[in-house]
Scaffold this motif. Structure first.
Motif, PDB file in Angstrom:
ATOM      1  N   ALA A 108       0.830  -1.204   0.000  1.00 52.43           N
ATOM      2  CA  ALA A 108       0.000   0.000   0.000  1.00 52.43           C
ATOM      3  C   ALA A 108       0.868   1.259   0.000  1.00 52.43           C
ATOM      4  O   ALA A 108       0.602   2.220  -0.736  1.00 52.43           O
ATOM      5  CB  ALA A 108      -0.932   0.001   1.205  1.00 52.43           C
ATOM      6  N   GLU A 109       1.915   1.259   0.807  1.00 51.29           N
ATOM      7  CA  GLU A 109       2.825   2.415   0.828  1.00 51.29           C
ATOM      8  C   GLU A 109       3.502   2.598  -0.523  1.00 51.29           C
ATOM      9  O   GLU A 109       3.675   3.729  -0.988  1.00 51.29           O
ATOM     10  CB  GLU A 109       3.864   2.221   1.935  1.00 51.29           C
ATOM     11  N   ASP A 110       3.876   1.481  -1.166  1.00 50.34           N
ATOM     12  CA  ASP A 110       4.489   1.572  -2.495  1.00 50.34           C
ATOM     13  C   ASP A 110       3.506   2.138  -3.515  1.00 50.34           C
ATOM     14  O   ASP A 110       3.881   2.944  -4.372  1.00 50.34           O
ATOM     15  CB  ASP A 110       4.969   0.197  -2.952  1.00 50.34           C
ATOM     16  N   ALA A 111       2.241   1.704  -3.431  1.00 51.88           N
ATOM     17  CA  ALA A 111       1.232   2.204  -4.366  1.00 51.88           C
ATOM     18  C   ALA A 111       1.012   3.705  -4.175  1.00 51.88           C
ATOM     19  O   ALA A 111       0.862   4.457  -5.148  1.00 51.88           O
ATOM     20  CB  ALA A 111      -0.082   1.444  -4.181  1.00 51.88           C
ATOM     21  N   VAL A 112       1.002   4.150  -2.927  1.00 51.64           N
ATOM     22  CA  VAL A 112       0.841   5.587  -2.658  1.00 51.64           C
ATOM     23  C   VAL A 112       2.046   6.352  -3.181  1.00 51.64           C
ATOM     24  O   VAL A 112       1.907   7.438  -3.773  1.00 51.64           O
ATOM     25  CB  VAL A 112       0.632   5.827  -1.145  1.00 51.64           C
ATOM     26  N   GLN A 113       3.238   5.802  -2.999  1.00 50.11           N
ATOM     27  CA  GLN A 113       4.440   6.460  -3.500  1.00 50.11           C
ATOM     28  C   GLN A 113       4.430   6.548  -5.036  1.00 50.11           C
ATOM     29  O   GLN A 113       4.796   7.573  -5.614  1.00 50.11           O
ATOM     30  CB  GLN A 113       5.689   5.717  -3.029  1.00 50.11           C
ATOM     31  N   ASP A 114       3.997   5.471  -5.688  1.00 47.57           N
ATOM     32  CA  ASP A 114       3.901   5.497  -7.147  1.00 47.57           C
ATOM     33  C   ASP A 114       2.864   6.518  -7.609  1.00 47.57           C
ATOM     34  O   ASP A 114       3.034   7.163  -8.652  1.00 47.57           O
ATOM     35  CB  ASP A 114       3.534   4.110  -7.681  1.00 47.57           C
ATOM     36  N   THR A 115       1.776   6.651  -6.832  1.00 45.92           N
ATOM     37  CA  THR A 115       0.770   7.667  -7.152  1.00 45.92           C
ATOM     38  C   THR A 115       1.378   9.054  -7.046  1.00 45.92           C
ATOM     39  O   THR A 115       1.123   9.925  -7.893  1.00 45.92           O
ATOM     40  CB  THR A 115      -0.434   7.538  -6.202  1.00 45.92           C
ATOM     41  N   TRP A 116       2.198   9.263  -6.016  1.00 40.84           N
ATOM     42  CA  TRP A 116       2.885  10.540  -5.854  1.00 40.84           C
ATOM     43  C   TRP A 116       3.786  10.849  -7.061  1.00 40.84           C
ATOM     44  O   TRP A 116       3.790  11.973  -7.568  1.00 40.84           O
ATOM     45  CB  TRP A 116       3.699  10.561  -4.569  1.00 40.84           C
TER      46      TRP A 116
END
Length: 289
Positions: A29-37
């Protein structure tokens, strides 16, 4: 902090909540948020009318791609797969509110859904999106989105408790269960477990755990009585809220040994979830002192 960063940070918690419910993994989930950023950082802000909708859409699509890859891995997982627990320590009894849309029970059943069904249901039920919004996020017609949500609801209709558990009553029942498990006394379990209770134990092949789901109150009791002599004598437990439900973290020294949550409905414990896979305990707070 520039305006673009400030906008993203304002929505970060919402994006993480969506990504975690989609993926069942804090790290993913943290990786997905970072990729969204990263996508947001590269996007032309002047061309984006509604930043929140853009961010949720980007995050959802990234999660769908990640979930498709994760499903293949989980099919070959050793033993029972459980979500990585979200743990809050130092939870006082009067703050023990429950969060059914984060519960282990719900996330386990969400695994039955296709990635598109999971996204459609979560955006509709947990984030209150209407069907035109769903259609825009998923690049499908409104009719197709209605079908996705309908199929998801059929899978999930038995997963959510019909009666919400009172927070104080749930914690009281959970504490009685904790005393019974620590004592390893069958008599103390009487009346606590639903007759069709199930126990889910996730070791991932890296820690000792039951490979299969244990069905029935009597077998669940025998499991706890059987494992008690095998546990490290130095174990100590701390009450916690795990995925919004009553639970505990057991520590061997200062290191998390297992996380356990209970799912309560209609005055009985319906499911017990034990996470022992050390990879999934890596983000559990280390016990201070």
């Amino acid at each position: 902090m520039d305006g673009k960063t400030e906008t993203f940070e304002r929505h970060r918690r919402r994006l993480f909540g969506l990504a975690y419910r989609m993926l069942g993994s804090v790290g993913d989930a943290e990786d997905a948020v970072q990729d969204t950023w990263l996508r947001w950082h590269r996007a032309d802000a002047a061309a984006i009318r509604t930043p929140e909708a853009w961010l949720v859409t980007a995050c959802t699509r990234l999660c769908i791609d990640r979930l498709r890859a994760a499903k293949t891995e989980r099919e070959h997982y050793t033993g029972t797969w459980l979500p990585e627990p979200l743990v809050e320590l130092d939870v006082s009894p009067d703050s023990a509110e429950t969060a059914d849309d984060l519960s282990m029970a719900l996330l386990v059943v969400l695994e039955r859904l296709s990635p598109a069904e999971r996204a459609a249901w979560l955006l509709r039920e947990a984030f209150d999106y209407d069907y035109p919004q769903l259609a825009a996020v998923l690049k499908k017609s409104e009719a197709a989105c209605r079908q996705l949500v309908s199929r998801a609801q059929k899978h999930l209709q038995d997963a959510r408790p019909r009666f919400a558990a009172d927070a104080a009553a749930a914690r009281d029942l959970a504490e009685k269960f904790a005393r019974a498990t620590r004592a390893g006394d069958a008599a103390l379990f009487a009346g606590l477990l639903a007759s069709d209770a199930m126990l889910w134990s996730d070791g991932g092949g890296k820690a000792q755990a039951a490979l299969n789901i244990i069905h029935g109150a009597a077998k669940v009791v025998r499991f706890f009585i059987g494992i008690r002599p095998k546990q490290p004598p130095t174990l100590r437990h701390v009450s916690a809220r795990i995925n919004g439900q009553p639970g505990w973290v057991f520590y061997d020294g200062d290191v998390p040994y297992l996380a356990m949550a209970v799912d309560i409905a209609e005055g009985h414990i319906r499911n017990v979830f034990i996470v022992r896979n050390p990879d999934k305990l890596a983000r559990v707070p280390v016990l201070a002192g």
